[in-house]
Scaffold this motif. Structure first.
Motif, short mmCIF file in Angstrom:
data_model
loop_
_atom_site.label_atom_id
_atom_site.label_comp_id
_atom_site.label_asym_id
_atom_site.label_seq_id
_atom_site.Cartn_x
_atom_site.Cartn_y
_atom_site.Cartn_z
N LEU A 187 -34.24 37.21 49.74
CA LEU A 187 -33.07 37.96 49.27
C LEU A 187 -33.49 39.21 48.50
CD1 LEU A 187 -30.06 38.32 48.83
CD2 LEU A 187 -30.23 36.79 46.86
N ILE A 188 -34.44 39.04 47.56
CA ILE A 188 -34.88 40.18 46.75
C ILE A 188 -35.46 41.28 47.63
CG2 ILE A 188 -36.60 40.92 45.04
CD1 ILE A 188 -36.22 38.19 43.69
N MET A 189 -36.33 40.89 48.56
CA MET A 189 -36.95 41.89 49.42
C MET A 189 -35.98 42.41 50.47
SD MET A 189 -40.93 40.97 49.93
CE MET A 189 -42.07 41.59 48.68
N GLY A 190 -34.98 41.61 50.84
CA GLY A 190 -33.96 42.10 51.75
C GLY A 190 -33.16 43.23 51.12
N ILE A 191 -32.80 43.04 49.85
CA ILE A 191 -32.08 44.11 49.12
C ILE A 191 -33.02 45.30 48.90
CG2 ILE A 191 -30.94 44.71 46.95
CD1 ILE A 191 -30.11 41.74 46.76
#
Length: 515
Positions: free
Chosen positions: A188-192
């Protein structure tokens, strides 16, 4: 009087802004700062790549409906008098494809070398130098307009140099983020965070669109200056390791339940024996004698899952970069918008890319299945590409909706593989905490993908004269191949889920019998 004295002693509550600042720890603020800084860094890298796709429609255009200036010496029947030589000939698509390919081939070759340098040089110096040089070469590309340069070799040479220096970016920012963030919610963090790619593309398109119909050289000069300024900011503020500012390094190992995911090895992770367990900077000391030895190129290739994901990214990036470099021209030719309108409309593909990257990270975190998430999105992307080519230009509303959906499905797997998957594979347990492997693994995965990024625009330039529908058939075939390359990893993830469900069912049955 006593009432006034009492009133004078009253104190207000803590200011809301200060309360917000105190709600986060010192480590959290540093991590947030690094995430924002690396986001802006790579936004600038992509912003400087995008103008060429917008300016293409200006370098070669149909001039039959335009008024010639009084001093023009071209023939009255010449419909390309307003084009920019050498792109004013009938083979302009091949020439523009060669300019694109000069950058992309240099980028693909340089990426394999860049990871090796990234492991051995301080990231702050490496990134700063890369951004300054990238800004310079982007600016020089725009100076062709002001210096009245009309030779192909100039454009090709500048693109080759820019492609090489741009390889400093991706391995370095992924390594830096990997040093600061553990596995928890990494997808999620790297997706954002990975939305910087699409944000950079959008900014590059919008900035280029301001000057494309007049002084197109400024479409390169302005992004080049912004990129160089960001390089100076990087030199002044980038922090490579949490330990450098006395922050606690992240813990990359998951809990005991994580080790149950692989049915072939209960003590390992998802993709292979020891594959998804993570262990990096937590064990690193800043003392020179304690530094781990940098992993070799072939050592990184032996990490299970690296080859499959690298080859999958080759085809996924082929599709993504074909859209990146040719979508504005496709809209310009098929939908008959102006160059500026085509560039602005093409940004919707990148808006979809932001949504797709975040969704891919969120779903893969929830399901614990990176390969399956990529495979499902690739399966859905193939028919959507066909539908967009068939019906996408039938109306502005249809075009907007389909561009966003296509962007999400095409860029979702690309974003997931280049971020969370690269970080997972670059920090898994078999490396025994060697954080220096992350840069090499990232470079191998993205470098292989960059071969596809070079092939896509080249093939599009060669195939498009036979009809745009053939270009889309090529893109659909690439999507299918990318999906097939993940079959083994998808099968292993399904086995892992089945094993986990069986254990959960067994636990529930044991509890029932105990009662």
């Amino acid at each position: 009087m006593s009432g006034l004295l009492t009133l004078g002693k009253m104190r207000s509550s803590l200011a809301p802004g200060i309360w917000f600042l105190r709600a986060f720890s010192r480590d959290s603020w540093y991590r947030g700062f690094i995430l924002l800084l690396t986001f802006l860094i790579y936004t600038c890298y992509h912003m400087s790549r995008k103008p060429i796709s917008v300016v293409k429609s200006r370098l070669h255009q149909n001039c039959s409906e335009m008024i010639k200036p009084p001093n023009d010496t071209h023939s009255p029947n010449d419909t390309t008098w307003c084009s920019w030589p050498p792109f004013d000939k009938d083979n302009y698509k091949e020439l523009l494809g060669a300019v694109d390919n000069a950058f992309l081939v240099a980028y693909a070759i340089g990426m394999f070398i860049s990871g090796v340098f990234g492991e051995r040089l301080p990231l702050r110096y490496y990134l700063s130098a890369g951004m300054l040089l990238s800004g310079l070469f982007t600016l020089l590309l725009g100076m062709a307009f002001f210096w009245n340069i009309h030779v192909l070799w100039y454009f090709v040479l500048i693109q080759i140099c820019n492609g090489l220096v741009q390889t400093t970016g991706w391995p370095s920012v992924v390594t830096c983020v990997g040093n600061w963030f553990g596995k928890g919610k990494r997808g999620l963090i790297m997706g954002i965070w990975n939305s910087h790619t699409s944000v950079g593309n959008i900014l590059g398109s919008l900035i280029a669109g301001i000057w494309v119909n007049e002084q197109w050289g400024m479409s390169f000069v302005v992004p080049g200056i912004i990129t160089a300024v960001m390089g100076i900011i990087t030199f002044l503020f980038l922090i490579e390791y949490p330990e450098d500012v006395d922050c606690v390094p992240p813990q990359h190992h998951g809990g005991p339940e994580e080790n149950q995911n692989n049915p072939e090895d209960p003590g390992s992770g998802r993709y292979s024996p020891q594959e998804s367990s993570l262990e990096t900077a937590a064990g690193c000391s800043k003392e020179p004698s304690a530094q781990p030895v940098a992993i070799s190129f072939f050592g990184a290739l032996r990490i299970p899952g690296v080859i499959e994901f690298s080859l999958c990214l080759l085809f996924a990036k082929l599709v993504s970069y074909t859209f990146l470099y040719w979508l504005p021209l496709y809209i310009f030719n098929v939908a008959h918008f102006s160059a500026k309108e085509a560039g602005n409309l093409s940004t919707l593909f990148d808006v979809g890319g932001i949504i797709g990257g975040i969704l891919a990270g969120l779903i893969s975190d929830y399901t614990n299945g990176r390969a399956t998430t990529c495979c499902v999105m690739l399966i859905l992307a193939a028919p959507m590409l066909f539908l967009y080519n068939r019906f996408g230009q039938s109306g502005i509303a249809t075009s907007i909706v389909m561009l966003i959906i296509c962007g999400a499905l095409v860029n979702g797997p690309y974003a997931l593989i280049t971020t969370a998957v690269s970080a997972d594979l670059g920090t898994h347990k078999s490396l025994k905490g060697n954080a220096k492997a992350l840069s090499t693994v990232t470079a191998i995965i993205d470098g292989t993908g960059s071969i596809g990024a070079a092939l896509g625009p080249l093939l599009a330039g060669l195939i498009s004269p036979t009809g745009w529908h053939n270009v889309f058939y090529m893109l659909i075939s690439a999507d299918v191949l990318a999906c097939l390359l993940l079959c083994r990893l998808v099968y292993k993830e399904i086995l892992a889920w089945h094993l986990l469900l069986s254990k959960d069912a067994g636990s529930c049955l044991a509890l029932t019998q105990t009662r």
